[in-house]
Scaffold this motif. Sequence first.
Motif, mmCIF file in Angstrom:
data_model
loop_
_atom_site.group_PDB
_atom_site.id
_atom_site.type_symbol
_atom_site.label_atom_id
_atom_site.label_comp_id
_atom_site.label_asym_id
_atom_site.label_seq_id
_atom_site.Cartn_x
_atom_site.Cartn_y
_atom_site.Cartn_z
ATOM 1 N N THR A 63 15.954 26.239 -10.802
ATOM 2 C CA THR A 63 16.545 24.887 -10.761
ATOM 3 C C THR A 63 16.432 24.216 -9.385
ATOM 4 O OG1 THR A 63 17.989 25.428 -12.590
ATOM 5 C CG2 THR A 63 18.645 23.543 -11.237
ATOM 6 N N PRO A 64 16.827 24.860 -8.295
ATOM 7 C CA PRO A 64 16.672 24.196 -6.993
ATOM 8 C C PRO A 64 15.209 23.870 -6.687
ATOM 9 C CG PRO A 64 17.892 26.255 -6.765
ATOM 10 C CD PRO A 64 17.410 26.195 -8.177
ATOM 11 N N GLY A 65 14.303 24.778 -7.084
ATOM 12 C CA GLY A 65 12.867 24.541 -6.863
ATOM 13 C C GLY A 65 12.398 23.286 -7.578
ATOM 14 N N VAL A 66 12.825 23.144 -8.813
ATOM 15 C CA VAL A 66 12.393 21.988 -9.595
ATOM 16 C C VAL A 66 13.022 20.698 -9.049
ATOM 17 C CG1 VAL A 66 12.496 20.918 -11.880
ATOM 18 C CG2 VAL A 66 11.852 23.316 -11.663
ATOM 19 N N VAL A 67 14.271 20.795 -8.621
ATOM 20 C CA VAL A 67 14.918 19.620 -8.005
ATOM 21 C C VAL A 67 14.092 19.144 -6.812
ATOM 22 C CG1 VAL A 67 16.903 18.887 -6.614
ATOM 23 C CG2 VAL A 67 17.268 20.110 -8.764
ATOM 24 N N ILE A 68 13.733 20.074 -5.962
ATOM 25 C CA ILE A 68 13.016 19.699 -4.744
ATOM 26 C C ILE A 68 11.606 19.200 -5.071
ATOM 27 C CG2 ILE A 68 12.040 20.617 -2.592
ATOM 28 C CD1 ILE A 68 15.109 20.091 -2.610
ATOM 29 N N MET A 69 10.968 19.862 -6.019
ATOM 30 C CA MET A 69 9.622 19.442 -6.400
ATOM 31 C C MET A 69 9.648 18.018 -6.964
ATOM 32 S SD MET A 69 6.997 21.556 -8.638
ATOM 33 C CE MET A 69 5.495 20.824 -9.235
ATOM 34 N N THR A 70 10.643 17.719 -7.758
ATOM 35 C CA THR A 70 10.766 16.363 -8.301
ATOM 36 C C THR A 70 11.044 15.367 -7.173
ATOM 37 O OG1 THR A 70 11.712 17.373 -10.260
ATOM 38 C CG2 THR A 70 11.898 14.992 -10.079
ATOM 39 N N ALA A 71 11.852 15.791 -6.214
ATOM 40 C CA ALA A 71 12.130 14.923 -5.071
ATOM 41 C C ALA A 71 10.838 14.626 -4.313
ATOM 42 C CB ALA A 71 13.145 15.575 -4.142
ATOM 43 N N LEU A 72 10.002 15.658 -4.172
ATOM 44 C CA LEU A 72 8.723 15.482 -3.467
ATOM 45 C C LEU A 72 7.849 14.474 -4.192
ATOM 46 C CD1 LEU A 72 6.326 16.223 -1.617
ATOM 47 C CD2 LEU A 72 5.946 18.228 -3.059
ATOM 48 N N PHE A 73 7.625 14.707 -5.493
ATOM 49 C CA PHE A 73 6.700 13.821 -6.210
ATOM 50 C C PHE A 73 7.320 12.455 -6.493
ATOM 51 C CE2 PHE A 73 4.472 17.812 -6.828
ATOM 52 C CZ PHE A 73 3.199 17.411 -6.495
ATOM 53 N N GLY A 74 8.644 12.424 -6.650
ATOM 54 C CA GLY A 74 9.294 11.131 -6.859
ATOM 55 C C GLY A 74 9.133 10.207 -5.660
ATOM 56 N N SER A 75 9.157 10.795 -4.471
ATOM 57 C CA SER A 75 9.129 9.954 -3.274
ATOM 58 C C SER A 75 7.725 9.754 -2.725
ATOM 59 C CB SER A 75 9.999 10.590 -2.192
ATOM 60 O OG SER A 75 9.531 11.898 -1.924
ATOM 61 N N ALA A 76 6.830 10.698 -3.013
ATOM 62 C CA ALA A 76 5.488 10.599 -2.438
ATOM 63 C C ALA A 76 4.753 9.368 -2.965
ATOM 64 C CB ALA A 76 4.689 11.866 -2.738
ATOM 65 N N TRP A 77 5.156 8.870 -4.144
ATOM 66 C CA TRP A 77 4.491 7.688 -4.697
ATOM 67 C C TRP A 77 5.065 6.391 -4.155
ATOM 68 C CZ3 TRP A 77 0.094 8.840 -6.608
ATOM 69 C CH2 TRP A 77 -0.096 10.064 -7.265
ATOM 70 N N SER A 78 6.057 6.504 -3.302
ATOM 71 C CA SER A 78 6.753 5.331 -2.788
ATOM 72 C C SER A 78 5.811 4.289 -2.166
ATOM 73 C CB SER A 78 7.797 5.805 -1.776
ATOM 74 O OG SER A 78 8.299 4.762 -1.024
ATOM 75 N N GLY A 79 4.730 4.765 -1.552
ATOM 76 C CA GLY A 79 3.796 3.854 -0.901
ATOM 77 C C GLY A 79 3.030 2.951 -1.863
ATOM 78 N N MET A 80 2.988 3.347 -3.148
ATOM 79 C CA MET A 80 2.254 2.528 -4.121
ATOM 80 C C MET A 80 2.857 1.133 -4.240
ATOM 81 S SD MET A 80 -0.227 4.371 -5.224
ATOM 82 C CE MET A 80 -0.832 4.147 -6.885
ATOM 83 N N GLY A 81 4.169 1.062 -4.273
ATOM 84 C CA GLY A 81 4.847 -0.236 -4.362
ATOM 85 C C GLY A 81 4.557 -1.087 -3.130
ATOM 86 N N LEU A 82 4.479 -0.415 -1.995
ATOM 87 C CA LEU A 82 4.178 -1.128 -0.754
ATOM 88 C C LEU A 82 2.768 -1.722 -0.811
ATOM 89 C CD1 LEU A 82 4.874 -1.914 2.144
ATOM 90 C CD2 LEU A 82 4.117 0.330 2.878
ATOM 91 N N ILE A 83 1.817 -0.938 -1.313
ATOM 92 C CA ILE A 83 0.440 -1.442 -1.414
ATOM 93 C C ILE A 83 0.396 -2.652 -2.338
ATOM 94 C CG2 ILE A 83 -1.891 -0.903 -2.241
ATOM 95 C CD1 ILE A 83 -1.502 1.920 -1.147
ATOM 96 N N ASN A 87 -1.014 -6.262 -1.294
ATOM 97 C CA ASN A 87 -2.077 -6.942 -2.044
ATOM 98 C C ASN A 87 -1.644 -8.280 -2.619
ATOM 99 O OD1 ASN A 87 -3.820 -4.886 -1.527
ATOM 100 N ND2 ASN A 87 -3.448 -3.819 -3.467
ATOM 101 N N GLU A 88 -0.380 -8.385 -2.975
ATOM 102 C CA GLU A 88 0.063 -9.610 -3.634
ATOM 103 C C GLU A 88 0.584 -10.658 -2.662
ATOM 104 O OE1 GLU A 88 2.091 -9.191 -7.268
ATOM 105 O OE2 GLU A 88 0.216 -8.290 -7.952
ATOM 106 N N GLY A 89 0.545 -10.346 -1.373
ATOM 107 C CA GLY A 89 0.988 -11.341 -0.395
ATOM 108 C C GLY A 89 2.491 -11.353 -0.179
ATOM 109 N N GLU A 169 -4.791 2.073 -2.959
ATOM 110 C CA GLU A 169 -4.099 2.974 -3.875
ATOM 111 C C GLU A 169 -4.869 4.271 -4.058
ATOM 112 O OE1 GLU A 169 -3.311 0.856 -7.467
ATOM 113 O OE2 GLU A 169 -1.849 -0.470 -6.509
ATOM 114 N N GLU A 170 -6.193 4.155 -4.190
ATOM 115 C CA GLU A 170 -7.022 5.340 -4.436
ATOM 116 C C GLU A 170 -6.825 6.368 -3.329
ATOM 117 O OE1 GLU A 170 -7.935 2.282 -4.292
ATOM 118 O OE2 GLU A 170 -9.312 1.705 -5.901
ATOM 119 N N THR A 171 -6.794 5.882 -2.083
ATOM 120 C CA THR A 171 -6.660 6.798 -0.961
ATOM 121 C C THR A 171 -5.293 7.465 -0.984
ATOM 122 O OG1 THR A 171 -7.905 5.116 0.213
ATOM 123 C CG2 THR A 171 -7.143 7.001 1.496
#
Lengths: 257, 332
Positions: A63-83, A87-89, A169-171
């Motif tokens: 359980t703690p492992g999965v919590v942390i793993m989800t935290a990692l992947f949940g936040s690592a995509w954060s930059g997509m919204g910024l991109i 792009n949209e100005g 985004e690709e990068t």
Amino acid sequence: MRTFISDTLHLLVRHLRTTLRIPIWIVVTLVQPVIWLTLYGQLFRRVVELPGFGDTTYIEFLTPGVVIMTALFGSAWSGMGLIEDLNEGVMDRMLATPAHRGALIAARVLHAAVTVLVQSLIILLFGLVLGASLPGGIGAFLAILGIAALLGAGFSAFSNGVALLTRREETLIAVINFFGMPLTFLSTAFMAATLMPSWIGVIAKVNPVNWGVNAARDAMAGTNWGGVGVNMALLAGFVLLTSFFASQAFKVYRRAA
Amino acid sequence: MNAIVVDHLCKTYRNGVDAVTDVSFTVSAGEIFGLLGPNGAGKSTTVRMLATLSVPSGGSAQVAGRDVESDAAGVRRRIGYVAQASGVDRHGTGRENLTLQAHLERVPKRDIAGRVGSLLEWIGLTEAADRLVNTYSGGMKRRLDIAMGLVHEPEVLYLDEPTTGLDPETRSALWADLKRIRQERKLTVLLTTHYLEEADQLCDRVAIIDRGRVVIEGVPSDLKAKIEGDSVTLNVEGRTSEGASVLRTMEEVLEVIEDGDSIVARVAHGATAVPALITALERAGIGVNAVTLSRPSLDDVYLHYTGHRFTSNGMAEQNHQAPANRRGGDQR
Ligand SMILES: Nc1ncnc2c1ncn2[C@@H]1O[C@H](COP(=O)(O)OP(=O)(O)O)[C@@H](O)[C@H]1O
Ligand SMILES: [Mg+2]
């Protein structure tokens, strides 16, 4: 400082609102951890009989492992919204206002932390339903949420920094894929430290994901609060480091325009 | 008083593109000033420097009395910036977009809700205010953009190609809106466009920008008045340069410019000159397919100063030939 806080909060509201408008996204990000908990929890149930796991059930270990793993992947995509904003100005429009520059990034990091907090809460409760016990009690519960949020903030800042430097985004996807899984498997998320090859053990020591997993697991057991403190301090340092990286990346971005 | 003073501004991007090589102009407070030029002329780059988004490589600029480099924060407080690429948050509603913008622009908290409400009404978006911007039409989105630029009642508003990509009907509706802004608000507007008509209709003064430099600045009617006489565009069957030389020898011809398949001749009196021009060309064995006669437009001003024509899609033609005959009105 006042404008920093007030701008950050207003921008945070914008991000949270966007997330809540696509509730399916929250469900999707929870599907994977839930599958892991139920499937792996069953599949590897007897792994804990190996020496090194100590006196625990695999679901409690996982359980703690999965919590942390989800935290990692949940936040690592954060930059997509910024991109998308770049792009949209949207970013340009905000940069032409007196808005606090730091708030423009801090709000995204905070948003990732809040999202991670909610996800962790759900996963943790699900783990308890599946039979994990929480000897550390309510203190442990809160500590795990805090640990996950710290880790989420750190990786979100990293992701936003990469987004600002690459603007593609690709990068960003490639970078996340390059780092994400190795960071998870080079930690004790799925396997006890004593059962790892020694070289992985060495890498795990400097792996923020591993700090998160260890802190969360120690908190869950409620026996090694000193270790929890050390790992949380390390995570806080990680957040400072990646935040500095993001703010430098933002300067580079603004100067390159 | 000058709201915008631009002095020999230039910008070379990191990739080596000289987007702006020499741009100077001044805009008086309360004026609508047009920066007119084809795609790639450097309009957006100029506006971005004036909005503090891009650091100039050389020259200087003051906006509302503040220097864009040494007092960027001061400039930001006094400007509204409506970019060429919209910049609204598609995942938010119109009202949310305006409210957040008002916060970031430091509108006093107690004024925000009221001001957002009246702006929404003013641009006719009250009904759609609580719908996601995703569902807005191009025209609605553009109106929201402009409202966001106005929410803090700036001294100077930048509108970078506000009507590009809009259908003609929406465009004329937006023109009416912009004229309304001019009447109802005390504010200086810097507008960029590649539509000659738009500059002509909306702007008190224009600067024509071509390949990164300002070639002429003035009141549209003055600029047109400087171009004497009428423009005769003769569409010929090839041999344009030969035809142009023939016309250049004629007494009544003020200026001749070759433009693809056409020869553009400026003459004192179009109606009387046309037969003579056609006869001269046919005597030289050059057939004339079509003739159009027009009063000088900004198009002719542009042609006169840059030596190439504005084409319909706004792209400057790629022939870099200089005006063949600069015997302009100023020499007569
Ligand atoms: N960020 C950028 N980096 C490099 N070159 C750019 C950038 N933005 C614009 N350019 C180039 O600078 C020139 C002027 O562009 P721009 O200012 O957008 O012109 P306009 O707005 O008049 O169409 C063009 O050649 C364009 O390709
Ligand atoms: Mg442009």
